[in-house]
Motif scaffolding. Structure first.
Motif, short mmCIF file in Angstrom:
data_model
loop_
_atom_site.label_atom_id
_atom_site.label_comp_id
_atom_site.label_asym_id
_atom_site.label_seq_id
_atom_site.Cartn_x
_atom_site.Cartn_y
_atom_site.Cartn_z
N PRO A 45 15.18 7.84 4.03
CA PRO A 45 14.94 6.97 2.87
C PRO A 45 15.88 7.31 1.72
O PRO A 45 16.37 8.44 1.61
N GLN A 46 16.16 6.33 0.90
CA GLN A 46 17.00 6.44 -0.29
C GLN A 46 18.40 6.94 0.02
O GLN A 46 19.00 7.68 -0.75
N THR A 47 18.93 6.56 1.18
CA THR A 47 20.31 6.85 1.53
C THR A 47 21.00 5.53 1.85
O THR A 47 20.33 4.51 2.04
N GLU A 48 22.31 5.56 1.93
CA GLU A 48 23.04 4.34 2.27
C GLU A 48 24.22 4.69 3.16
O GLU A 48 25.07 5.51 2.79
N ALA A 49 24.26 4.08 4.33
CA ALA A 49 25.37 4.26 5.27
C ALA A 49 26.47 3.25 4.92
O ALA A 49 26.32 2.42 4.02
N GLY A 50 27.54 3.31 5.66
CA GLY A 50 28.67 2.41 5.43
C GLY A 50 28.33 0.94 5.58
O GLY A 50 28.97 0.08 4.97
N ASP A 51 27.30 0.63 6.38
CA ASP A 51 26.90 -0.76 6.58
C ASP A 51 25.92 -1.25 5.52
O ASP A 51 25.45 -2.39 5.57
N LEU A 108 0.82 -1.20 0.00
CA LEU A 108 0.00 0.00 0.00
C LEU A 108 0.86 1.25 0.00
O LEU A 108 0.52 2.24 -0.62
N SER A 109 1.95 1.23 0.72
CA SER A 109 2.88 2.34 0.71
C SER A 109 4.28 1.80 0.96
O SER A 109 4.46 0.79 1.63
N ASP A 110 5.25 2.49 0.43
CA ASP A 110 6.64 2.07 0.59
C ASP A 110 7.45 3.30 0.96
O ASP A 110 7.78 4.11 0.10
N PRO A 111 7.79 3.46 2.24
CA PRO A 111 8.50 4.66 2.67
C PRO A 111 9.88 4.80 2.06
O PRO A 111 10.44 5.88 2.04
N THR A 112 10.44 3.70 1.54
CA THR A 112 11.77 3.78 0.96
C THR A 112 11.79 4.56 -0.34
O THR A 112 12.85 4.93 -0.83
N HIS A 113 10.62 4.83 -0.93
CA HIS A 113 10.56 5.60 -2.17
C HIS A 113 10.48 7.10 -1.93
O HIS A 113 10.56 7.88 -2.88
N LEU A 114 10.32 7.53 -0.69
CA LEU A 114 10.30 8.96 -0.38
C LEU A 114 11.69 9.54 -0.59
O LEU A 114 12.70 8.87 -0.39
N LEU A 115 11.75 10.80 -0.97
CA LEU A 115 13.03 11.48 -1.08
C LEU A 115 13.51 11.85 0.32
O LEU A 115 12.71 12.25 1.17
N PRO A 116 14.82 11.76 0.60
CA PRO A 116 15.30 12.08 1.95
C PRO A 116 15.26 13.57 2.27
O PRO A 116 15.16 13.94 3.43
N ILE A 117 15.34 14.40 1.25
CA ILE A 117 15.37 15.85 1.49
C ILE A 117 14.39 16.54 0.55
O ILE A 117 14.35 16.25 -0.65
N SER A 118 13.58 17.42 1.11
CA SER A 118 12.71 18.28 0.31
C SER A 118 13.41 19.63 0.18
O SER A 118 13.38 20.43 1.12
N LYS A 119 14.08 19.85 -0.95
CA LYS A 119 14.83 21.10 -1.14
C LYS A 119 13.89 22.30 -1.14
O LYS A 119 14.24 23.36 -0.64
N LYS A 120 12.71 22.13 -1.69
CA LYS A 120 11.75 23.23 -1.74
C LYS A 120 11.37 23.70 -0.34
O LYS A 120 11.35 24.88 -0.04
#
Length: 86
Positions: free
Chosen positions: A63-69, A4-16
């Motif tokens: 969301p949509q970021t990746e850490a060292g792990d 129904l929803s997938d939070p991983t598709h949200l952008l991590p930053i809203s520049k606007k």
């Protein structure tokens, strides 16, 4: 089956709006530790703290970021008011 929803598709930053979009997995004052399972697209219970103990802050990820792990970047959310009420 489509989630129904997938939070991983949200952008991590809203520049606007100049905002970070944080996905809260574990709410403050909860004994339950949750984690988002990207394969099943659900929040799954990972562990429960012993009686009398709670998580002091909201924990989550960007969301949509990746850490060292290899996981999304972790976030400790400090706010005057809770982001939501259970």
């Amino acid at each position: 089956m489509k989630a129904l929803s997938d939070p991983t598709h949200l952008l991590p930053i809203s520049k606007k709006d100049k905002l970070l979009q944080v996905i809260v997995e574990t709410p403050a004052r909860s004994r339950n530790k949750f984690a988002f399972d990207p394969e099943q697209k659900i929040f799954a219970l990972k562990t429960v703290l012993p009686a009398g103990m709670v998580f002091p802050y909201d924990f989550g990820f960007l969301p949509q970021t990746e850490a060292g792990d290899g996981d999304p970047i972790d976030v400790l959310l400090l706010m005057d008011e809770p982001p939501f009420r259970a």
